[in-house]
Scaffold this motif. Structure first.
Motif, PDB file in Angstrom:
ATOM      1  N   LEU A 171       1.783   5.382   6.360  1.00 60.81           N
ATOM      2  CA  LEU A 171       0.348   5.296   6.624  1.00 60.81           C
ATOM      3  C   LEU A 171       0.108   4.069   7.496  1.00 60.81           C
ATOM      4  N   VAL A 172      -0.528   4.276   8.653  1.00 55.58           N
ATOM      5  CA  VAL A 172      -0.873   3.174   9.548  1.00 55.58           C
ATOM      6  C   VAL A 172      -2.332   2.794   9.314  1.00 55.58           C
ATOM      7  N   ILE A 173      -2.584   1.502   9.139  1.00 52.57           N
ATOM      8  CA  ILE A 173      -3.925   0.989   8.884  1.00 52.57           C
ATOM      9  C   ILE A 173      -4.365   0.134  10.067  1.00 52.57           C
ATOM     10  N   ASP A 174      -5.478   0.507  10.696  1.00 53.32           N
ATOM     11  CA  ASP A 174      -6.002  -0.260  11.830  1.00 53.32           C
ATOM     12  C   ASP A 174      -7.462   0.142  12.027  1.00 53.32           C
ATOM     13  N   PRO A 175      -8.347  -0.824  12.309  1.00 52.32           N
ATOM     14  CA  PRO A 175      -9.762  -0.471  12.458  1.00 52.32           C
ATOM     15  C   PRO A 175     -10.098   0.201  13.776  1.00 52.32           C
ATOM     16  N   ASP A 176      -9.208   0.118  14.761  1.00 52.89           N
ATOM     17  CA  ASP A 176      -9.534   0.639  16.092  1.00 52.89           C
ATOM     18  C   ASP A 176      -8.289   1.287  16.679  1.00 52.89           C
ATOM     19  N   LEU A 177      -7.867   2.374  16.100  1.00 54.40           N
ATOM     20  CA  LEU A 177      -6.583   2.974  16.437  1.00 54.40           C
ATOM     21  C   LEU A 177      -6.525   3.556  17.836  1.00 54.40           C
ATOM     22  N   ASP A 178      -7.657   3.808  18.458  1.00 52.11           N
ATOM     23  CA  ASP A 178      -7.652   4.391  19.795  1.00 52.11           C
ATOM     24  C   ASP A 178      -7.709   3.345  20.899  1.00 52.11           C
ATOM     25  N   LEU A 238      -5.344   5.409   8.748  1.00 52.78           N
ATOM     26  CA  LEU A 238      -6.575   4.977   8.091  1.00 52.78           C
ATOM     27  C   LEU A 238      -7.309   4.039   9.039  1.00 52.78           C
ATOM     28  N   HIS A 239      -8.492   4.472   9.495  1.00 51.33           N
ATOM     29  CA  HIS A 239      -9.303   3.659  10.404  1.00 51.33           C
ATOM     30  C   HIS A 239     -10.071   2.629   9.586  1.00 51.33           C
ATOM     31  N   ALA A 240      -9.435   1.518   9.330  1.00 54.01           N
ATOM     32  CA  ALA A 240     -10.039   0.467   8.520  1.00 54.01           C
ATOM     33  C   ALA A 240      -9.297  -0.834   8.764  1.00 54.01           C
ATOM     34  N   ALA A 241      -9.930  -1.945   8.452  1.00 56.94           N
ATOM     35  CA  ALA A 241      -9.293  -3.252   8.565  1.00 56.94           C
ATOM     36  C   ALA A 241      -8.693  -3.643   7.224  1.00 56.94           C
ATOM     37  N   CYS A 261      -8.947  -2.395   1.897  1.00 58.48           N
ATOM     38  CA  CYS A 261      -9.460  -2.049   3.227  1.00 58.48           C
ATOM     39  C   CYS A 261     -10.929  -1.645   3.102  1.00 58.48           C
ATOM     40  N   GLY A 262     -11.774  -2.570   2.755  1.00 57.74           N
ATOM     41  CA  GLY A 262     -13.185  -2.239   2.583  1.00 57.74           C
ATOM     42  C   GLY A 262     -13.393  -1.299   1.423  1.00 57.74           C
ATOM     43  N   SER A 263     -13.922  -0.097   1.696  1.00 54.06           N
ATOM     44  CA  SER A 263     -14.203   0.855   0.631  1.00 54.06           C
ATOM     45  C   SER A 263     -12.960   1.591   0.154  1.00 54.06           C
TER      46      SER A 263
END
Length: 404
Positions: free
Chosen positions: A33-40, A222-225, A240-242
């Protein structure tokens, strides 16, 4: 109540190091699982010079730079600047940087970097083939340009170090340089040509294909920080936030944002941020066929698909300040000094390089255990070292011997 996702390996960071590591791990059958808020966005590599710089064995900190540091910091025409508001917080990093710039330390750091760079050509050839991106690579070498003979002579120490590490390089006269790149104005000191170097015609397209290939391997995103992490009895919990993620192993590959997470893992890492810029000029046919670096100004001019990119300079100043108009103007003016007919830039960009005082990336297990792996601190070599980083991360997790 927060949602809890579970995975075998959580990779924090969707830049080139994180995605390359995720791709390799997934290719080996791991659940990722890759976690990053701005994957694009493509991370810092999206806006880099796009060079695969297997010649770049020299750390940023050298005896020559240390001698010239006061003048570099005070000159308005310098490729190096420090935001005044960040001077106090940067003092410990600068002290370490100065220590690593001493002759013996510089040589040891160059040796460590050179060992990693030795894997780069094979690593990139394999990665490009695996993700179907061979068409994006241009194997045309790279030029370091010197405006005067004295400037070329002052580079003799770095040339000798590259010779020591058997880096392919050719010392060219002004006439030989012009034969390679006829559109360049005269550079009286000639150049150093790295014939085996390569560059990407579109770093953003490369990042898009790498992400798509990673997805095709079954990697989840997962689009999150990632805000915090904590070791628990049944794995590492990432907040990661929520959402929360529980993983058997966490890879911290969050670039310039990795320092706080590493501290939560129990390690104080002297990581800080270089703010790198680029300006781009749209055109059908760029006037160059390969990257060139006017060494006096510390930036690259790179031919890319439909545009000429001027990328580089170093600004120390953290993650929160807005882009510096002076840094962007510096790049624009230096690009126009080489090619006066350039118009106004069509776009500008600011990104954050994760930089260590010794210029050596942090790729190792955390001191608290092999359940948290570090893969950050690449400075100017994040794109170049991505396949090597992925190999080292994979070996660390599998506990294979031979990790560099």
């Amino acid at each position: 109540m927060s949602e809890v996702l579970t995975t075998e390996i959580a990779v924090i960071g969707g830049g080139v190091s994180g995605l390359a590591s995720a791709f390799r791990l997934a290719s080996e059958g791991r659940e990722i699982l890759v976690i990053d808020p701005d994957l694009d966005a493509g991370g810092t590599s999206f806006g880099s010079a796009g060079t695969i710089a297997d010649y770049a064995v020299m750390p940023v900190g050298t005896p020559a730079l240390l001698r010239n540091l006061p003048s570099l910091l005070l000159s308005r025409d310098s490729p190096l600047s420090i935001r005044k508001a960040a001077l106090f917080s940067l003092a410990p990093w600068m002290a370490r940087f100065a220590w690593h710039s001493l002759p013996g330390n510089c040589r040891r750091n160059a040796d460590r970097i050179a060992r990693m760079l030795s894997e780069v050509p094979t690593g990139w050839a394999n990665l490009l083939m695996e993700i179907g991106a061979e068409d994006l690579m241009r194997n045309r070498g790279c030029l370091y340009l010197y405006s005067t003979r004295s400037a070329f002579d002052r580079a003799g120490g770095e040339i000798a170090v590259r010779n020591h590490f058997q880096v392919p390089q050719e010392l060219l006269s002004q006439e030989e340089t012009a034969a390679l790149e006829p559109a360049l104005p005269p550079f009286e000191g000639g150049s150093v040509y790295f014939p085996n170097a390569s560059h990407l015609s579109d770093p953003g397209a490369l990042m898009g294909r790498l992400k798509a290939a990673t997805e095709s391997k079954g990697v989840a995103f997962l689009h999150a920080a990632a805000r915090a992490l904590e070791r628990t009895s049944d794995g590492v919990m990432v907040s990661c936030g929520s959402s929360k993620v529980r993983a058997k192993t966490v890879v911290i590959a969050a670039g310039a944002h990795s320092k706080v997470l590493a501290r939560q893992a129990g390690d104080r890492v002297p990581l800080d941020t270089e703010r790198g810029y680029h300006v781009e000029f749209d055109m059908d046919t760029p006037p160059l066929s390969r990257p060139v670096c006017p060494t006096a100004n510390g930036f690259y001019l790179i031919p890319m698909a439909g545009r000429l990119r001027a990328a580089g300079t170093v600004e120390l100043g953290g993650l929160t300040a807005p882009p510096s108009a002076k840094r962007l103007t510096f790049l624009e003016e230096r690009a126009r000094a080489v090619f006066p007919s350039l118009g106004a830039p069509d776009r500008t960009w600011l990104g954050f390089r994760p930089s260590m005082p010794d210029s050596v990336p942090v790729i190792r297990a955390s001191k608290g255990g092999n359940d948290i792996i570090f893969a950050f601190g690449h400075g100017h070599l994040g794109l170049t070292l991505a396949p090597v980083t992925a190999r080292m991360v994979s070996d660390l997790i599998a506990k294979r011997k031979g990790v560099a």
